[in-house]
Design an enzyme around this catalytic site. Sequence first.
Site, PDB file in Angstrom:
ATOM      1  N   PHE A 154      -7.536  26.777 -17.868  1.00 40.82           N
ATOM      2  CA  PHE A 154      -8.752  25.969 -17.895  1.00 40.82           C
ATOM      3  C   PHE A 154      -8.632  24.727 -17.020  1.00 40.82           C
ATOM      4  CE2 PHE A 154      -8.747  28.334 -21.829  1.00 40.82           C
ATOM      5  CZ  PHE A 154     -10.087  28.609 -22.098  1.00 40.82           C
ATOM      6  N   ASP A 155      -9.670  24.471 -16.229  1.00 41.23           N
ATOM      7  CA  ASP A 155      -9.851  23.132 -15.686  1.00 41.23           C
ATOM      8  C   ASP A 155     -10.210  22.229 -16.870  1.00 41.23           C
ATOM      9  OD1 ASP A 155     -10.278  20.991 -13.906  1.00 41.23           O
ATOM     10  OD2 ASP A 155     -12.411  21.476 -13.788  1.00 41.23           O
ATOM     11  N   MET A 156      -9.993  20.925 -16.742  1.00 37.78           N
ATOM     12  CA  MET A 156     -10.290  20.030 -17.862  1.00 37.78           C
ATOM     13  C   MET A 156     -11.660  19.364 -17.737  1.00 37.78           C
ATOM     14  SD  MET A 156      -8.151  16.763 -19.399  1.00 37.78           S
ATOM     15  CE  MET A 156      -8.672  15.627 -18.101  1.00 37.78           C
TER      16      MET A 156
END
Length: 226
Positions: free
Chosen positions: A7-9
Amino acid sequence: MLKALIFDMDGVLVDSMPFHAAAWKKAFLDMGMVIQDGDIYAIEGSNPRNGLPLLIKKARKDPEAFDFEVITAIYRQEFNRIFKLKAFDGMKECLELLKSRYLLSVVSGSDRFIVNGIIDQLFPGIFDTVVTGDDVLNSKPDPDPFLKAVELLNVGRKECIVIENAILGVEAAKKADIYCIGVPTYVEPSELHRADLIVGNHQKLLEHLINLEPAFNPEPAFRRRK
């Protein structure tokens, strides 16, 4: 076989990019430069080392005339002052469910202090690995951050899915040859056209992730068409 989700944040896990944009604009204004929200969203995912020269050029200035550490320090102070911590609705519950099925990782272009602070507060004990902008020399759109996550997770690229909301993040995932789901949080869906799958919003993203099965084959779309 699917083994890991990466996941990107900012913009995927937490609704934070408006605060990042406001903080960067304040830092640039203090240095005598003006930038726009769109300039910042266009390079979302890059770390300051790679992204600041692009923003300074957008402001029609010479990057070599500025101290990146000074700009970053002003940004960090302003971000900490204005930031209101908020995960997207349902994200924590979704991640807790997914953790029983897959390895989970975060890959963010933000600095280590900010990333770890957010993850520790909102998602303690959820992620198996975290890669920040301080952990790689070349940030998104280079594939290095995602390849670092794959290495740390000890899985193959064809056993992962990347979830991204940023143009540079999608580009980085595709350069790493990893299946990518795009969610257009702050940009138009068409700007994430390189993603293998685009979901319209976070609710649809959560539904899709919950319904994934380990037997799913995360083969990048351009390879499936061969």
